[in-house]
Write a protein that holds these residues in place. Structure first.
Motif, PDB file in Angstrom:
ATOM      1  N   GLY A 289      13.333 -22.610 -10.354  1.00 61.24           N
ATOM      2  CA  GLY A 289      12.307 -23.072 -11.462  1.00 61.24           C
ATOM      3  C   GLY A 289      12.633 -22.339 -12.678  1.00 61.24           C
ATOM      4  N   CYS A 290      12.435 -22.768 -13.900  1.00 61.15           N
ATOM      5  CA  CYS A 290      12.421 -21.886 -15.048  1.00 61.15           C
ATOM      6  C   CYS A 290      11.882 -22.614 -16.098  1.00 61.15           C
ATOM      7  N   VAL A 291      11.483 -21.679 -17.073  1.00 61.10           N
ATOM      8  CA  VAL A 291      10.738 -22.111 -18.394  1.00 61.10           C
ATOM      9  C   VAL A 291      11.358 -21.117 -19.432  1.00 61.10           C
ATOM     10  N   GLY A 292      11.534 -21.547 -20.695  1.00 62.65           N
ATOM     11  CA  GLY A 292      12.045 -20.758 -21.777  1.00 62.65           C
ATOM     12  C   GLY A 292      13.516 -20.438 -21.722  1.00 62.65           C
ATOM     13  N   LEU A 293      13.867 -19.373 -22.227  1.00 59.17           N
ATOM     14  CA  LEU A 293      15.302 -19.045 -22.472  1.00 59.17           C
ATOM     15  C   LEU A 293      15.928 -18.607 -21.260  1.00 59.17           C
ATOM     16  N   SER A 294      17.249 -18.923 -21.082  1.00 61.36           N
ATOM     17  CA  SER A 294      17.929 -18.069 -20.090  1.00 61.36           C
ATOM     18  C   SER A 294      18.230 -16.632 -20.534  1.00 61.36           C
ATOM     19  N   GLU A 295      18.861 -15.978 -19.752  1.00 65.49           N
ATOM     20  CA  GLU A 295      19.245 -14.446 -20.040  1.00 65.49           C
ATOM     21  C   GLU A 295      20.218 -14.607 -21.197  1.00 65.49           C
ATOM     22  N   GLU A 296      21.166 -15.435 -20.922  1.00 67.91           N
ATOM     23  CA  GLU A 296      22.371 -15.268 -22.005  1.00 67.91           C
ATOM     24  C   GLU A 296      21.712 -15.779 -23.510  1.00 67.91           C
ATOM     25  N   ALA A 297      20.981 -16.824 -23.290  1.00 65.51           N
ATOM     26  CA  ALA A 297      20.402 -17.525 -24.604  1.00 65.51           C
ATOM     27  C   ALA A 297      19.517 -16.513 -25.303  1.00 65.51           C
ATOM     28  N   ALA A 298      18.831 -15.786 -24.468  1.00 62.03           N
ATOM     29  CA  ALA A 298      17.769 -14.860 -25.075  1.00 62.03           C
ATOM     30  C   ALA A 298      18.696 -13.768 -25.628  1.00 62.03           C
ATOM     31  N   LEU A 299      19.723 -13.140 -24.984  1.00 61.93           N
ATOM     32  CA  LEU A 299      20.342 -11.981 -25.820  1.00 61.93           C
ATOM     33  C   LEU A 299      21.078 -12.504 -26.806  1.00 61.93           C
TER      34      LEU A 299
END
Ligand code: FAD
Ligand code: NDP
Length: 525
Positions: free
Chosen positions: A407-417
């Motif tokens: 489950g996830c919400v918001g940005l992936s680590e790649e997208a955030a970086l």
């Protein structure tokens, strides 16, 4: 209950600033009062497509006093399969998928039962019967089809089990099995969804899609699942969990667009449970192999051709619109040239001001049921209840119902970086062991959770990821917190519920920057 939870996802009228997305809530929006309703039309609103989005929109519009009609028509699959009112989610999507996923989880629990003291038959082999499961799933679906019809009836929404196509912007041809007629409407909402894609290779028609799988009259048997995203991973996961031999073919990466560390944990877990994953392979052809079996040939990573015989080939390679019957040219509705979806603005309006598009068919929208429902309800309120509230597409939670859920919400680590830069982001993470895994010695190697927060005050949380049991249940509440712009300090000062897996998110302290070992330690300290 579901409506209440989803309402929490929707941006309120108040100005809200998300640090990682362009805010649209402060923009002013035109609305349409009842005085704008065209009394010369048969209807104030005609909705084409009776799935998640279309039903939600039509029921809400009727609640606001509009005269509404819904058209729903299911074109049979190449294997002749068809279904009732409710669209993809209830008939061939979320619901049958979740029930079959649950059936596989029950199998896991059976395997664990002896360790917990349940005295199962000595050989521990408990066979599974596909037809019992399939019939139970189909009964549940049929009950839902009926409930939708009753709901439309009680709200005085006219339901046509018919194909809709445009004659002009406000005139719709309604074609059912026996007859054809025309109706007119002030507004038309397109919510016609998508259908599975078949690959462009010889013999593709010998394979099935998720449109056929949940109603198969006999067990799929030895199965090749082609596709490395939601549908491929979920279907391969529950089929394996039901005890079937399954190969999963992934041509590139798993779960494109998701946090890749978490996506790879999911496929590692599937491999660990015995799934044969054919990495970087692409199907070339399918031929009959006798006894109702199919021989599939594919190109492997090293450029070699390989073949294998299967009872079932399942294409899970994406979904596409079927707009041809709609005759959209007659209404001058513009489409995205690449994928054929309807181009819409923030208000879900197409290039034709009286035609709107919601759900999977709308360009750039997440293909998820709660998104289609919320969008449809908000549109109906803007059209008929003087609302100006827009759908917030920024904070959409989701869960992949693989054997180990994600489950996830918001940005992936790649997208955030990528968006903020490494110096601006703090990544908290840990592996953990669900307590229920201890007694049966179930491996928790891939159970993992991750938070991405901004480093500058107020240290807003911009991504939460959870790989583990009940990920959907865990993620929903954290999505509500993120919709309220929760900060890392607020999250870490939340009191945990013990012993749960969800508390692992609250307890995260180790950052990737620190280089400390994120592997599980201790239990209750
Ligand atoms: P649909 O529900 O597809 O409804 C469209 C309806 O319009 C259909 O009944 C169609 O036959 C009808 N139609 C089409 N053309 C016409 C026409 N010309 N005239 C009349 N009727 C027409 N989402 C989640 O959130 N969670 C999940 O767990 C999940 N699991 C999924 C599992 C699978 C296997 C699949 C395939 C999808 C899953 N989804 C899930 C996605 C979800 O099902 C869709 O996002 C959702 O159903 C989209 O709703 P919609 O209203 O846009 O379209
Ligand atoms: P997606 O478009 O998400 O993924 C398609 C997959 O098939 C990708 O792995 C892609 O690989 C691969 N692929 C595409 N073409 C080929 C080909 N010719 N040969 C081999 N592989 C190919 O589609 P899905 O059907 O999985 O899901 C559709 C949507 O339905 C999802 O986006 C999701 O929104 C919704 N859904 C939601 C669920 C949930 O909420 N739990 C569950 C199921 C569906 P590549 O990455 O290389 O392009």
């Amino acid at each position: 209950m579901r409506a209440t939870l989803m309402t929490a996802m929707i941006r309120t009228g108040a100005k809200q600033c998300c640090p990682y997305a362009a805010c649209s809530s402060s923009r002013s929006v035109a609305y349409y009062s009842k005085s704008a309703i065209d009394t010369n039309s048969n209807y104030d609103l005609v909705v084409i497509g009776g799935g998640s989005g279309g039903l939600a929109c039509s029921k809400e519009a009727a609640d606001q006093g509009a005269r509404v009609a819904v058209l729903d028509w299911v074109a049979p699959t190449p294997h002749g399969q068809s279904w009732g009112l409710g669209g993809t989610c209830v008939n061939v999507g979320c619901i049958p998928k979740k029930l079959m996923h649950q059936a596989a989880l029950v199998g896991n629990h059976l395997a664990d039962a002896a360790a917990y003291g349940w005295q199962l038959p000595k050989d521990h082999h408990v066979p599974h019967d596909w037809n019992t499961l399939k019939n139970a799933v189909q009964d549940t679906i049929k009950a839902s089809n009926w409930v939708y019809r009753v709901q439309l009836n009680s709200k005085k929404v006219d339901y046509f089990n018919a194909l809709g196509s445009f004659l002009d912007s406000n005139t719709i041809k309604v074609t059912d099995k026996k007859s054809e007629k025309t109706i007119t409407a002030k507004y038309v909402v397109l919510s016609t969804g998508l259908r599975p894609t078949y690959p462009n290779i010889p013999g593709a028609e010998l394979g099935l899609t998720s449109d056929d799988l949940f109603s198969l009259k006999k067990s799929p048997g030895r199965t090749l699942v082609v596709g490395g995203s939601y549908v491929g991973l979920e279907c391969a996961g529950f089929l394996k969990g039901l005890g079937l031999p399954v190969d999963l073919m992934i041509r590139s990466i798993p779960l494109r667009g998701f946090d890749q560390q978490c996506a790879n944990l999911i496929t590692d877990h599937m491999s660990g449970e015995g799934m044969n994953i054919l990495w970087r392979c692409s199907p070339l052809e399918v031929v009959e192999a006798g006894n109702d079996q199919k021989k599939v040939t594919w190109l492997s990573d090293d450029g070699k051709k390989e073949s294998q015989v299967y009872d079932t080939v399942l294409w899970a390679i994406g979904r596409q619109p079927r707009l041809q019957p709609l005759n959209l040219q007659a209404a001058n509705v513009q489409l995205n040239q690449k994928n054929g979806k309807v181009i819409v603005d923030d208000e879900e309006r197409s290039s034709n001001p009286s035609v709107f598009a919601i759900g999977d068919i709308a360009q750039g929208r997440p293909e998820l049921t709660p998104v289609a429902i919320s969008t449809g309800q908000l549109l109906a309120r803007r059209l008929f209840a003087k609302s100006s509230r827009l759908m917030n597409y920024d904070m959409i939670p989701t869960t992949v119902f693989t054997p180990l859920e994600y489950g996830c919400v918001g940005l992936s680590e790649e997208a955030a970086l990528k968006k903020f830069g490494e110096d601006e982001c703090e990544v908290y993470h840990a592996f953990y062991g669900p307590y229920e895994y201890t007694i049966p010695h179930r491996s928790s190697e891939q159970c993992y959770t991750k938070i991405i927060a901004l480093r500058d005050d107020p240290k807003t949380v911009i991504g939460i990821h959870f790989v583990g049991p009940n990920a959907g249940e865990v993620t929903q509440g954290f999505a509500a917190a993120m919709t309220c712009n929760i900060t890392i300090d607020q999250l870490q000062s939340t009191v945990a519920i013990h012993p749960t897996s969800a508390e692992e998110i609250i307890k995260l302290r180790i950052t990737k920057r620190s280089g400390l070992d994120p592997r599980a330690v201790g239990c209750c300290g």
